[in-house]
Scaffold this motif. Structure first.
Motif, PDB file in Angstrom:
ATOM      1  N   SER A  48       1.327  -1.167  -0.222  1.00  0.00           N
ATOM      2  CA  SER A  48       0.020  -0.097   0.594  1.00  0.00           C
ATOM      3  C   SER A  48       1.050   1.069   0.225  1.00  0.00           C
ATOM      4  N   ARG A  49       0.592   2.287   0.215  1.00  0.00           N
ATOM      5  CA  ARG A  49       0.807   3.230  -0.249  1.00  0.00           C
ATOM      6  C   ARG A  49       1.505   3.951   1.195  1.00  0.00           C
ATOM      7  N   ALA A  50       1.127   3.507   2.356  1.00  0.00           N
ATOM      8  CA  ALA A  50       1.626   3.952   3.473  1.00  0.00           C
ATOM      9  C   ALA A  50       3.230   2.952   3.546  1.00  0.00           C
ATOM     10  N   ASP A  51       2.468   1.443   3.144  1.00  0.00           N
ATOM     11  CA  ASP A  51       3.739   0.128   3.418  1.00  0.00           C
ATOM     12  C   ASP A  51       4.784   1.225   2.988  1.00  0.00           C
ATOM     13  N   ALA A  52       4.596   1.393   1.970  1.00  0.00           N
ATOM     14  CA  ALA A  52       6.021   1.699   0.724  1.00  0.00           C
ATOM     15  C   ALA A  52       6.698   3.434   1.959  1.00  0.00           C
ATOM     16  N   GLU A  53       5.965   4.215   2.102  1.00  0.00           N
ATOM     17  CA  GLU A  53       6.479   5.383   2.930  1.00  0.00           C
ATOM     18  C   GLU A  53       7.272   4.688   4.223  1.00  0.00           C
ATOM     19  N   ALA A  54       6.679   3.958   5.400  1.00  0.00           N
ATOM     20  CA  ALA A  54       7.081   3.934   6.439  1.00  0.00           C
ATOM     21  C   ALA A  54       8.618   3.260   5.920  1.00  0.00           C
ATOM     22  N   PHE A  55       7.648   2.158   5.034  1.00  0.00           N
ATOM     23  CA  PHE A  55       9.845   1.610   4.754  1.00  0.00           C
ATOM     24  C   PHE A  55      10.651   1.961   4.291  1.00  0.00           C
ATOM     25  N   TYR A  56      10.881   2.878   3.553  1.00  0.00           N
ATOM     26  CA  TYR A  56      11.218   3.800   2.417  1.00  0.00           C
ATOM     27  C   TYR A  56      11.503   5.431   3.699  1.00  0.00           C
ATOM     28  N   ALA A  57      10.767   4.792   5.095  1.00  0.00           N
ATOM     29  CA  ALA A  57      10.837   6.606   5.524  1.00  0.00           C
ATOM     30  C   ALA A  57      12.453   7.231   5.393  1.00  0.00           C
ATOM     31  N   VAL A  58      12.981   6.648   5.403  1.00  0.00           N
ATOM     32  CA  VAL A  58      14.867   7.415   5.737  1.00  0.00           C
ATOM     33  C   VAL A  58      15.161   8.370   4.522  1.00  0.00           C
ATOM     34  N   HIS A  59      14.244   7.857   3.454  1.00  0.00           N
ATOM     35  CA  HIS A  59      14.408   9.303   2.141  1.00  0.00           C
ATOM     36  C   HIS A  59      12.970  10.012   2.257  1.00  0.00           C
ATOM     37  N   LYS A  60      12.705   9.992   3.317  1.00  0.00           N
ATOM     38  CA  LYS A  60      10.962  10.644   2.751  1.00  0.00           C
ATOM     39  C   LYS A  60      12.204  12.384   2.864  1.00  0.00           C
ATOM     40  N   GLU A  61      13.100  12.569   3.008  1.00  0.00           N
ATOM     41  CA  GLU A  61      13.586  14.329   2.361  1.00  0.00           C
ATOM     42  C   GLU A  61      14.032  14.178   0.928  1.00  0.00           C
ATOM     43  N   ARG A  62      14.941  12.992   0.627  1.00  0.00           N
ATOM     44  CA  ARG A  62      14.649  12.826  -0.745  1.00  0.00           C
ATOM     45  C   ARG A  62      13.909  13.731  -1.960  1.00  0.00           C
ATOM     46  N   PRO A  63      14.557  14.209  -2.773  1.00  0.00           N
ATOM     47  CA  PRO A  63      13.558  14.861  -3.950  1.00  0.00           C
ATOM     48  C   PRO A  63      13.260  13.541  -4.620  1.00  0.00           C
ATOM     49  N   PHE A  64      13.594  12.274  -4.758  1.00  0.00           N
ATOM     50  CA  PHE A  64      12.930  11.023  -5.720  1.00  0.00           C
ATOM     51  C   PHE A  64      11.947  10.422  -4.710  1.00  0.00           C
ATOM     52  N   PHE A  65      11.735  10.859  -3.639  1.00  0.00           N
ATOM     53  CA  PHE A  65      11.218  10.004  -2.206  1.00  0.00           C
ATOM     54  C   PHE A  65       9.571  10.028  -3.298  1.00  0.00           C
ATOM     55  N   GLY A  66       9.138  10.823  -3.746  1.00  0.00           N
ATOM     56  CA  GLY A  66       7.220  10.562  -4.814  1.00  0.00           C
ATOM     57  C   GLY A  66       7.626   9.294  -5.391  1.00  0.00           C
ATOM     58  N   GLU A  67       8.355   9.486  -6.587  1.00  0.00           N
ATOM     59  CA  GLU A  67       8.744   8.703  -6.922  1.00  0.00           C
ATOM     60  C   GLU A  67       9.068   7.336  -7.138  1.00  0.00           C
ATOM     61  N   LEU A  68       9.939   6.964  -5.945  1.00  0.00           N
ATOM     62  CA  LEU A  68      10.224   5.660  -5.107  1.00  0.00           C
ATOM     63  C   LEU A  68       9.082   5.124  -4.583  1.00  0.00           C
ATOM     64  N   VAL A  69       8.478   6.256  -4.114  1.00  0.00           N
ATOM     65  CA  VAL A  69       6.678   5.695  -3.550  1.00  0.00           C
ATOM     66  C   VAL A  69       6.097   5.351  -4.613  1.00  0.00           C
ATOM     67  N   GLU A  70       6.195   6.244  -5.770  1.00  0.00           N
ATOM     68  CA  GLU A  70       5.221   5.702  -7.151  1.00  0.00           C
ATOM     69  C   GLU A  70       5.540   4.349  -7.454  1.00  0.00           C
ATOM     70  N   PHE A  71       6.544   4.309  -7.561  1.00  0.00           N
ATOM     71  CA  PHE A  71       7.465   3.528  -8.162  1.00  0.00           C
ATOM     72  C   PHE A  71       6.753   1.621  -7.153  1.00  0.00           C
ATOM     73  N   MET A  72       7.006   1.907  -6.187  1.00  0.00           N
ATOM     74  CA  MET A  72       7.613  -0.002  -5.646  1.00  0.00           C
ATOM     75  C   MET A  72       5.591   0.005  -4.998  1.00  0.00           C
ATOM     76  N   ILE A  73       4.462   0.773  -5.746  1.00  0.00           N
ATOM     77  CA  ILE A  73       3.160   0.261  -5.358  1.00  0.00           C
ATOM     78  C   ILE A  73       2.437   0.386  -6.940  1.00  0.00           C
ATOM     79  N   SER A  74       3.702   0.721  -7.620  1.00  0.00           N
ATOM     80  CA  SER A  74       2.867   0.188  -8.692  1.00  0.00           C
ATOM     81  C   SER A  74       2.639  -1.584  -9.867  1.00  0.00           C
ATOM     82  N   GLY A  75       3.282  -1.921  -8.658  1.00  0.00           N
ATOM     83  CA  GLY A  75       2.831  -3.562  -8.448  1.00  0.00           C
ATOM     84  C   GLY A  75       2.892  -4.937  -7.684  1.00  0.00           C
TER      85      GLY A  75
END
Ligand code: ATP
Ligand code: MG
Length: 137
Positions: A41-68
């Motif tokens: 889920s989006r919440a899963d991906a955001e929590a799993f990659y929380a260390v990268h929250k401030e990085r510019p690619f965070f949004g894309e990383l989350v979208e990609f990880m929930i794309s399938g």
């Protein structure tokens, strides 16, 4: 003996190379102690990659990880954390050494086929994020 968390990311699952990637682990001294295919889920991906929250690619990383769906596994073996990172290759597949998973199966730095825990401490946190104790055998 160490345990580490591996994720086969949506790009590699879509390419139907799950078995080929798991074979890299088994053929190189790592044992699959747990594995399952799941849709994050989006919440899963955001929590799993929380260390990268401030990085510019965070949004894309989350979208990609929930794309399938992804395939998450616990890998076990001597120096499993470093061994898995070595088998994965560099984050950017263009810089990944020949014969590594990312060199062979990844297209780009965002769609880079696999994730692996980067320390023993994070491995324990990431394994607990995905697996109950009774699922790790
Ligand atoms: P992972 O944590 O997925 O195993 P990694 O440890 O090699 O990869 P990190 O620095 O932890 O790399 O970055 C996490 C993920 O964020 C990367 O796997 C990649 O998909 C994405 N990423 C990292 N750097 C960039 C970047 N500059 N642009 C786009 N995506 C990036
Ligand atoms: Mg990382």
């Amino acid at each position: 003996m160490q345990q580490t968390l591996s994720i086969i990311k949506p790009d590699a699952v879509k390419k139907n190379v799950v078995g080929k990637i798991l074979d890299r682990f088994e053929s190189n001294g790592l044992r699959i102690a747990a594995t399952k295919k799941i849709q994050l889920s989006r919440a899963d991906a955001e929590a799993f990659y929380a260390v990268h929250k401030e990085r510019p690619f965070f949004g894309e990383l989350v979208e990609f990880m929930i794309s399938g769906p992804v395939v998450v596994s616990v890998l076990e073996g001597e120096n499993a954390v470093a061994k898995n990172r070595e088998l994965m290759g560099a984050t950017d597949p263009k810089e990944a050494a020949p014969g590594t998973i990312r060199a062979d199966f990844a297209e780009s730095i965002d769609a880079n086929a696999v994730h692996g825990s980067d320390s023993l401490e994070n491995a324990a946190i990431e394994i607990a994020f995905f697996f109950a104790r009774r699922e790790i055998l």
